[in-house]
Design an enzyme around this catalytic site. Structure first.
Site, mmCIF file in Angstrom:
data_model
loop_
_atom_site.group_PDB
_atom_site.id
_atom_site.type_symbol
_atom_site.label_atom_id
_atom_site.label_comp_id
_atom_site.label_asym_id
_atom_site.label_seq_id
_atom_site.Cartn_x
_atom_site.Cartn_y
_atom_site.Cartn_z
ATOM 1 N N ASN A 9 0.690 -49.999 -38.490
ATOM 2 C CA ASN A 9 -0.947 -50.416 -37.989
ATOM 3 C C ASN A 9 -1.036 -48.190 -37.621
ATOM 4 O O ASN A 9 -0.875 -47.814 -36.698
ATOM 5 C CB ASN A 9 0.099 -50.682 -37.252
ATOM 6 C CG ASN A 9 -1.462 -51.057 -36.203
ATOM 7 O OD1 ASN A 9 -2.744 -49.811 -36.064
ATOM 8 N ND2 ASN A 9 -1.653 -51.564 -35.112
ATOM 9 N N LYS A 16 2.630 -47.070 -35.847
ATOM 10 C CA LYS A 16 3.133 -48.229 -35.691
ATOM 11 C C LYS A 16 3.548 -48.449 -37.280
ATOM 12 O O LYS A 16 3.097 -48.494 -37.900
ATOM 13 C CB LYS A 16 2.714 -48.793 -35.120
ATOM 14 C CG LYS A 16 2.711 -48.725 -33.230
ATOM 15 C CD LYS A 16 2.464 -50.169 -32.563
ATOM 16 C CE LYS A 16 1.706 -49.195 -31.180
ATOM 17 N NZ LYS A 16 0.941 -50.542 -30.390
ATOM 18 N N ARG A 94 -2.750 -52.265 -40.954
ATOM 19 C CA ARG A 94 -3.560 -53.103 -40.281
ATOM 20 C C ARG A 94 -4.903 -52.383 -40.683
ATOM 21 O O ARG A 94 -5.163 -51.227 -40.303
ATOM 22 C CB ARG A 94 -3.313 -53.228 -39.017
ATOM 23 C CG ARG A 94 -4.151 -53.532 -38.116
ATOM 24 C CD ARG A 94 -3.602 -53.656 -36.184
ATOM 25 N NE ARG A 94 -4.395 -54.353 -35.446
ATOM 26 C CZ ARG A 94 -4.199 -54.680 -34.265
ATOM 27 N NH1 ARG A 94 -2.785 -54.091 -33.624
ATOM 28 N NH2 ARG A 94 -5.455 -55.213 -33.566
ATOM 29 N N HIS A 182 -9.102 -58.743 -32.905
ATOM 30 C CA HIS A 182 -7.712 -59.641 -32.881
ATOM 31 C C HIS A 182 -6.884 -61.111 -33.697
ATOM 32 O O HIS A 182 -6.239 -61.743 -34.067
ATOM 33 C CB HIS A 182 -7.338 -60.814 -31.442
ATOM 34 C CG HIS A 182 -7.446 -58.711 -30.569
ATOM 35 N ND1 HIS A 182 -8.417 -59.567 -29.644
ATOM 36 C CD2 HIS A 182 -6.531 -57.478 -30.393
ATOM 37 C CE1 HIS A 182 -8.082 -57.923 -28.742
ATOM 38 N NE2 HIS A 182 -7.863 -57.004 -29.131
ATOM 39 N N ARG A 242 -12.133 -50.689 -22.426
ATOM 40 C CA ARG A 242 -13.489 -51.090 -22.331
ATOM 41 C C ARG A 242 -14.189 -51.658 -21.068
ATOM 42 O O ARG A 242 -13.441 -52.746 -20.885
ATOM 43 C CB ARG A 242 -13.466 -51.464 -23.663
ATOM 44 C CG ARG A 242 -13.097 -50.706 -24.783
ATOM 45 C CD ARG A 242 -12.709 -50.904 -26.070
ATOM 46 N NE ARG A 242 -10.854 -51.153 -26.651
ATOM 47 C CZ ARG A 242 -10.338 -52.032 -27.829
ATOM 48 N NH1 ARG A 242 -11.480 -52.541 -27.681
ATOM 49 N NH2 ARG A 242 -8.968 -52.373 -27.391
ATOM 50 N N GLU A 380 1.408 -59.284 -34.869
ATOM 51 C CA GLU A 380 0.920 -59.008 -35.681
ATOM 52 C C GLU A 380 1.681 -58.379 -36.895
ATOM 53 O O GLU A 380 0.410 -58.028 -37.960
ATOM 54 C CB GLU A 380 -0.274 -57.729 -34.623
ATOM 55 C CG GLU A 380 -1.447 -58.382 -34.081
ATOM 56 C CD GLU A 380 -2.062 -56.747 -32.799
ATOM 57 O OE1 GLU A 380 -1.163 -57.342 -32.681
ATOM 58 O OE2 GLU A 380 -3.150 -57.527 -32.902
#
Ligand code: AMP
Length: 401
Positions: A9, A16, A94, A182, A242, A380
């Site tokens: 990721n 990660k 990802r 997501h 955000r 995830e």
């Protein structure tokens, strides 16, 4: 040597990773970790899943220019040394945006990369770094299948009304759509709920992924029906930095009357708004909860108000709700936010068990509650590993192994 899958990721300054052995249902985690400080003083840390032992290394003396490639070399080098019997059979990445065409994970080819590059303006904070990670991993491991797993794919089955803005149709045809994000987290939660609560998983669920990025998803029988996020990951709930939902007239005002340059507006919306902008103190929910500053309380109140607004909307869209699921950093750990979101919702069928909520139990509604409320950690990385095993066609280790 046993087949393993590496998940990556890649963000702007960190990568990660996860290492998984293949196994039926969900892959088995072996190790995880990350490299931080890419482009500056790099730092590596990793954790073995079996005994929770950790490794940390300061990489400040490494050359800075090599960026993602250097970080991936560190990760893959550590995996090779620490798990000499693990053959890296595939690498799953990802990728935040799959646009209108990718409704599931795909094997990365030069054509796929070209398509994904064109989507970068839709996710400027993430997509370019995700693709840099793929390029670096392909270079480091030529011949190993690379699989792109998308945050948008889970939502691609939305009906037109969930998928569009009320703009002239030509913009929909050009790809200006409500993609939702997501998706890897929601896909994981939908599958996990099949194990935890099969009845509710086959029914109508609202899942709240409340992390530094935050969104909600209406799920019916395991399929996404609506998402609070839109074309980009800015819409819907306010997030760490955000803004979430905003009157588009505000943007026109900032551009036309405040004469802000477009880049400054982008920074404002992505980096300076949300919990940080409202509180003026922090984007971190833990700090907001502990602060006495009234602006911190107001930031939490706004966050909660938006979640409740979306919950009400999804309840109507779904024609009722059988379960609410909280996940991600805030959803899993903030009893205060969960209690505030569910306050006074007895009319909807929710009766919160305050003690179970404080303990972060898996079920935080009382037995009398018509609607069950769950706290379910998301994963995830496990979802990416699972999709990668499927797409790369790897044999899963038999249940007996
Ligand atoms: P994530 O992006 O899923 O890692 O979630 C990050 C968010 O979770 C941050 O806003 C953290 O402040 C929040 N968070 C993590 N642990 C806690 C906690 N114990 N209580 C409240 N918020 C938390």
């Amino acid at each position: 040597m046993a087949d393993h899958v590496v998940t990556l990721n890649a963000g702007s300054s960190s990568i990660k990773f996860g290492l998984f052995a293949s196994k039926p249902n969900l892959p088995r985690p072996v190790a995880s970790g990350q490299v931080d400080g890419i482009g500056a003083d790099m730092w590596f840390k990793a954790r073995h899943a079996e005994d929770a032992s950790t490794t940390q290394r300061d990489l400040a003396d490494m050359p800075r220019g090599d960026g993602h490639r250097a970080a991936i070399d560190v990760i893959l080098g550590w995996i090779e040394r620490s798990f000499p019997d693990a053959r890296v059979a595939a690498i799953g990445h990802r990728v935040v945006h799959g646009g209108p065409d990718f409704a599931g994970p795909v094997l990365v080819t030069p054509d796929v990369l070209t398509c994904l590059g064109k989507l970068a303006p839709l996710a400027p904070l993430h997509q370019p770094h995700n693709l840099a990670g793929i390029a670096a991993a392909t270079e480091a491991f030529p011949g190993v299948p690379q699989v792109a797993c998308f945050d948008t794919a889970f939502h691609r089955g939305h009906c037109f009304v969930s998928d569009t803005f009320a703009l002239p149709r030509r913009y929909y045809e050009k790809g200006i759509r409500r993609y939702g994000f997501h998706g890897l987290s929601y896909d994981y939660i939908a599958r996990r709920m099949r194990e935890i609560a099969p009845l509710e998983a086959a029914g109508r669920m609202v899942v709240a992924h409340l992390g530094n990025g935050a969104s909600m998803c209406a799920i019916e029988n395991g399929r996404s029906v609506a998402s609070t996020m839109g074309l980009t990951a800015l819409d819907g709930l306010p997030m760490g930095t955000r803004c979430g939902q905003i009157d588009p007239g505000v943007l026109l005002y900032l551009l036309q009357h405040e004469r802000l340059p477009v880049d400054a507006v982008a920074d404002l919306l992505y980096e300076e708004s949300g919990l940080l902008g409202l509180s003026g103190v922090s984007q971190d929910m833990r700090e907001l909860e502990q602060s006495d500053d009234p602006r911190c309380r107001e930031a939490i109140d706004y966050f909660v108000r938006r979640i409740r607004h979306e919950l009400g909307g999804f309840a109507v869209t779904l024609g009722g709700i059988d379960a609410v699921v909280f996940t991600a950093g805030i959803g899993e750990h903030s009893a205060l936010v969960r209690a505030a979101v569910l306050d006074g919702l007895e009319w909807l069928g929710v009766v919160l068990d305050a003690e179970a909520n404080a303990r972060h139990d898996q079920i935080i509604s009382t037995p009398a509650s018509r609607l069950r409320v769950y706290v379910v950690p998301t994963d995830e990385e496990a979802m990416i590993a699972d999709q990668t095993i499927d797409v790369a066609g790897l044999a899963r280790i038999s249940a007996a192994a």
